[in-house]
Scaffold this motif. Structure first.
Motif, PDB file in Angstrom:
ATOM      1  N   GLN A 244       0.817  -1.203   0.000  1.00 38.43           N
ATOM      2  CA  GLN A 244       0.000   0.000   0.000  1.00 38.43           C
ATOM      3  C   GLN A 244       0.856   1.260   0.000  1.00 38.43           C
ATOM      4  O   GLN A 244       0.492   2.274  -0.590  1.00 38.43           O
ATOM      5  CB  GLN A 244      -0.909  -0.003   1.239  1.00 38.43           C
ATOM      6  N   LEU A 245       2.005   1.170   0.660  1.00 39.00           N
ATOM      7  CA  LEU A 245       2.876   2.342   0.812  1.00 39.00           C
ATOM      8  C   LEU A 245       3.624   2.692  -0.467  1.00 39.00           C
ATOM      9  O   LEU A 245       3.751   3.874  -0.814  1.00 39.00           O
ATOM     10  CB  LEU A 245       3.859   2.080   1.953  1.00 39.00           C
ATOM     11  N   LEU A 246       4.148   1.673  -1.141  1.00 33.02           N
ATOM     12  CA  LEU A 246       5.050   1.927  -2.256  1.00 33.02           C
ATOM     13  C   LEU A 246       4.426   2.778  -3.360  1.00 33.02           C
ATOM     14  O   LEU A 246       5.033   3.762  -3.791  1.00 33.02           O
ATOM     15  CB  LEU A 246       5.579   0.608  -2.819  1.00 33.02           C
ATOM     16  N   PRO A 247       3.212   2.457  -3.829  1.00 35.25           N
ATOM     17  CA  PRO A 247       2.624   3.328  -4.849  1.00 35.25           C
ATOM     18  C   PRO A 247       2.382   4.746  -4.350  1.00 35.25           C
ATOM     19  O   PRO A 247       2.635   5.717  -5.063  1.00 35.25           O
ATOM     20  CB  PRO A 247       1.303   2.627  -5.194  1.00 35.25           C
ATOM     21  N   ALA A 248       1.877   4.860  -3.096  1.00 35.25           N
ATOM     22  CA  ALA A 248       1.596   6.195  -2.563  1.00 35.25           C
ATOM     23  C   ALA A 248       2.883   6.985  -2.379  1.00 35.25           C
ATOM     24  O   ALA A 248       2.955   8.178  -2.708  1.00 35.25           O
ATOM     25  CB  ALA A 248       0.853   6.077  -1.232  1.00 35.25           C
ATOM     26  N   SER A 249       3.927   6.336  -1.871  1.00 31.77           N
ATOM     27  CA  SER A 249       5.197   7.024  -1.661  1.00 31.77           C
ATOM     28  C   SER A 249       5.853   7.393  -2.979  1.00 31.77           C
ATOM     29  O   SER A 249       6.421   8.477  -3.126  1.00 31.77           O
ATOM     30  CB  SER A 249       6.156   6.146  -0.849  1.00 31.77           C
ATOM     31  N   THR A 250       5.788   6.464  -3.940  1.00 31.56           N
ATOM     32  CA  THR A 250       6.393   6.738  -5.236  1.00 31.56           C
ATOM     33  C   THR A 250       5.668   7.876  -5.940  1.00 31.56           C
ATOM     34  O   THR A 250       6.288   8.722  -6.587  1.00 31.56           O
ATOM     35  CB  THR A 250       6.393   5.481  -6.121  1.00 31.56           C
ATOM     36  N   ALA A 251       4.334   7.894  -5.797  1.00 32.16           N
ATOM     37  CA  ALA A 251       3.568   9.001  -6.373  1.00 32.16           C
ATOM     38  C   ALA A 251       3.974  10.328  -5.730  1.00 32.16           C
ATOM     39  O   ALA A 251       4.124  11.353  -6.413  1.00 32.16           O
ATOM     40  CB  ALA A 251       2.070   8.760  -6.191  1.00 32.16           C
ATOM     41  N   MET A 252       4.180  10.309  -4.402  1.00 26.70           N
ATOM     42  CA  MET A 252       4.636  11.511  -3.716  1.00 26.70           C
ATOM     43  C   MET A 252       6.056  11.876  -4.149  1.00 26.70           C
ATOM     44  O   MET A 252       6.385  13.048  -4.360  1.00 26.70           O
ATOM     45  CB  MET A 252       4.600  11.286  -2.200  1.00 26.70           C
ATOM     46  N   PHE A 253       6.885  10.856  -4.321  1.00 25.23           N
ATOM     47  CA  PHE A 253       8.249  11.082  -4.794  1.00 25.23           C
ATOM     48  C   PHE A 253       8.236  11.739  -6.173  1.00 25.23           C
ATOM     49  O   PHE A 253       8.977  12.691  -6.436  1.00 25.23           O
ATOM     50  CB  PHE A 253       8.985   9.749  -4.849  1.00 25.23           C
ATOM     51  N   VAL A 254       7.367  11.241  -7.043  1.00 25.73           N
ATOM     52  CA  VAL A 254       7.254  11.817  -8.385  1.00 25.73           C
ATOM     53  C   VAL A 254       6.809  13.271  -8.293  1.00 25.73           C
ATOM     54  O   VAL A 254       7.271  14.131  -9.047  1.00 25.73           O
ATOM     55  CB  VAL A 254       6.280  10.996  -9.257  1.00 25.73           C
ATOM     56  N   MET A 255       5.908  13.562  -7.326  1.00 26.81           N
ATOM     57  CA  MET A 255       5.430  14.929  -7.154  1.00 26.81           C
ATOM     58  C   MET A 255       6.585  15.866  -6.794  1.00 26.81           C
ATOM     59  O   MET A 255       6.701  16.968  -7.342  1.00 26.81           O
ATOM     60  CB  MET A 255       4.361  14.990  -6.069  1.00 26.81           C
ATOM     61  N   PHE A 256       7.453  15.418  -5.905  1.00 29.45           N
ATOM     62  CA  PHE A 256       8.556  16.271  -5.506  1.00 29.45           C
ATOM     63  C   PHE A 256       9.623  16.357  -6.588  1.00 29.45           C
ATOM     64  O   PHE A 256      10.281  17.392  -6.731  1.00 29.45           O
ATOM     65  CB  PHE A 256       9.133  15.797  -4.177  1.00 29.45           C
ATOM     66  N   ILE A 257       9.793  15.274  -7.352  1.00 31.87           N
ATOM     67  CA  ILE A 257      10.676  15.364  -8.518  1.00 31.87           C
ATOM     68  C   ILE A 257      10.124  16.410  -9.482  1.00 31.87           C
ATOM     69  O   ILE A 257      10.867  17.186 -10.095  1.00 31.87           O
ATOM     70  CB  ILE A 257      10.799  14.000  -9.211  1.00 31.87           C
ATOM     71  N   SER A 258       8.789  16.435  -9.596  1.00 27.08           N
ATOM     72  CA  SER A 258       8.153  17.451 -10.432  1.00 27.08           C
ATOM     73  C   SER A 258       8.521  18.849  -9.956  1.00 27.08           C
ATOM     74  O   SER A 258       8.753  19.755 -10.764  1.00 27.08           O
ATOM     75  CB  SER A 258       6.634  17.267 -10.414  1.00 27.08           C
ATOM     76  N   GLY A 259       8.572  19.013  -8.619  1.00 27.40           N
ATOM     77  CA  GLY A 259       8.987  20.305  -8.077  1.00 27.40           C
ATOM     78  C   GLY A 259      10.400  20.677  -8.507  1.00 27.40           C
ATOM     79  O   GLY A 259      10.689  21.834  -8.813  1.00 27.40           O
ATOM     80  N   PHE A 260      11.283  19.690  -8.562  1.00 28.42           N
ATOM     81  CA  PHE A 260      12.638  19.948  -9.020  1.00 28.42           C
ATOM     82  C   PHE A 260      12.661  20.284 -10.508  1.00 28.42           C
ATOM     83  O   PHE A 260      13.462  21.110 -10.952  1.00 28.42           O
ATOM     84  CB  PHE A 260      13.542  18.740  -8.747  1.00 28.42           C
ATOM     85  N   VAL A 261      11.784  19.623 -11.283  1.00 31.53           N
ATOM     86  CA  VAL A 261      11.702  19.942 -12.711  1.00 31.53           C
ATOM     87  C   VAL A 261      11.301  21.401 -12.890  1.00 31.53           C
ATOM     88  O   VAL A 261      11.870  22.134 -13.713  1.00 31.53           O
ATOM     89  CB  VAL A 261      10.694  19.011 -13.424  1.00 31.53           C
TER      90      VAL A 261
END
Length: 455
Positions: A244-261
């Motif tokens: 349950q955690l991995l998809p939610a965390s990865t989605a959040m990780f992608v969101m913050f990578i988006s912030g870096f973009v």
């Protein structure tokens, strides 16, 4: 009706009991961050830019903490809806032990990877140095954040979002005093730590939040009789949590990578653009707080009712959430359009920073109802035990979409900073359309669809 039983009673009452305290808690979390931005601004625009970048790097690590909170809220609420007391207890205890191990691992990862992340989105100079120093200290706040968010997920599954609200209220007021104390010291006794004092203030206050939240978790009825041996890793429970955690965390990780973009695109427009984005995000977050509280409340409400196989109440919760969200839009959108300049001037008197921040907030006003529906769909998918779809939607919207559409507007059409905002808007809108189709498909497979099934 027991307060922690979300499978009976009026839907409006459950949203009131969960969403209002959650929104207030997030309000004080955001105000907490606003205090940091304010004090950084007392030093320089470079300090504000350093804060924005250092904080963004830190929150990539925090993706696991947010994911843990969401995972425990979904899993524990499902188990509670099934009236499975032993399963609820085991998931809560294992969630806490998982949080401890994850924290230690990510502190090491952060120490190694942090400098590289910061260097990627900044140019050599004062604001990069500020970001790095701030980040190095902030790593020591990870235990406080991780275990507080994990514990809060357990509490939310039991209908309690008031505890986090109270903790963050106290932390906010503590931060008002700790920031100037740590930054400027005590005249004649201690000179303070300068900009890095902001990070030390966060370590102290967030550790206090962690101890309070854990004390509330241990007072839950299901935790009666829990021993230290119950925290010993159970790999079956860990697999359920990770699933349950991995998809939610990865989605959040992608969101913050988006912030870096976004920051990578903005660095060509100078430090003022990066500082403006950091300040404007804080303003956006304040107005999104009621929506975040409401859509966060949807997760345990839908989760308990899905566990109890009361699918009509799951649908009722979703549509009630949307109705409230559109009502909130009527207030938030005009505020972003017409009040952005006033809000920006509360944090900076730099005219370049204000102008760029206002341009972002004007575009953001159009996205407010779309964000609301996206957040609610994410909560629904987690409650239905299908969090993997939140990851795929996030990868498109915040991974591919943001980078691609920003490149289109800036690289192809040669827009200025507005091209960054239009790229974000296009990614969010197209991601919302995809999310609607996905949510309807998942609902058909698991509960007969989003629309009420006719008899």
């Amino acid at each position: 009706m027991a307060k922690d039983d979300l499978t009976t009673g009026p839907m409006i009452l459950h949203f009131k009991n969960l969403a209002i305290p959650a929104a207030l808690g997030m309000l004080f979390t955001t105000l907490y961050n606003v205090v940091d931005v304010y004090y950084a601004g007392q030093l320089s625009t470079e300090a504000q830019a350093g804060l924005a970048i250092g904080f963004q790097a830190f929150f990539i690590l925090m993706a696991v903490g947010f994911g843990l909170g969401s995972a425990l809220s979904a899993l524990v609420s499902n188990a509670k809806g099934r009236k499975d007391s032993s399963g609820t207890r085991a998931l809560a205890a294992q969630g806490l032990s998982f949080g401890i191990l994850a924290t230690l691992t990510l502190m090491l990862v952060g120490a190694i990877a942090g400098p590289h992340l910061i260097a990627l989105v900044s140019e050599p100079g004062g604001y990069r140095d500020a970001a790095q120093g701030y980040f190095n200290w902030l790593i020591f706040a990870l235990p406080g954040f991780f275990l507080a968010y994990g514990g809060n997920g357990i509490l939310q599954a039991h209908g309690d979002s008031l505890s986090m609200q109270r903790a963050m209220m106290v932390a906010f007021f503590a931060n008002i005093g700790l920031n100037p104390l740590m930054m400027f010291g005590i005249p004649g006794l201690w000179d303070g730590m300068g900009f890095n004092g902001i990070a030390v203030a966060t370590i102290l206050s967030q550790t206090g939040v962690m101890f309070f939240i854990l004390s509330r978790v241990l007072k839950l009825e299901i935790m009666t009789g829990v021993q230290l041996s119950d925290l010993k890793p159970d790999w079956a429970s860990y697999r359920a949590i990770i699933g349950q955690l991995l998809p939610a965390s990865t989605a959040m990780f992608v969101m913050f990578i988006s912030g870096f973009v976004v920051q990578f695109a903005l660095k060509d427009f100078g430090g003022s653009a990066i500082a403006a984005y950091g300040v404007a995000l804080r303003i956006e977050q304040i107005l999104l707080l009621p929506v975040l509280g409401m859509t966060g409340a949807l997760l345990p409400i839908a989760g308990q009712n899905f566990g109890a196989e009361q699918f009509d109440r799951v649908r009722e919760a979703l549509f009630f959430c949307w109705k409230l969200g559109f009502a909130m839009t009527l207030v938030a959108t005009p505020t972003l359009w017409f009040g952005g300049g006033v809000a920006m001037r509360l944090f900076t008197d730099d005219p370049d920073v204000i102008a760029v921040g206002v341009s972002y907030l004007r575009v953001d006003g159009f996205l407010f109802p779309i964000y609301m529906m996206l957040f609610s769909i994410n909560s629904l998918l987690q409650a239905l035990q299908r969090p993997i779809w939140t990851l795929w939607i996030s990868i498109y919207r915040q991974g591919f979409g943001v980078a691609f559409f920003i490149w289109i507007f800036i690289g192809v059409f040669d827009f200025d900073v507005w091209g960054v905002w239009f790229g974000i808007a296009t990614a969010v809108t197209s991601g919302w359309i995809i999310a609607l189709f996905v949510a309807n498909g998942v609902a058909k497979q698991n509960m007969g669809g989003l629309a009420r099934v006719s008899a």
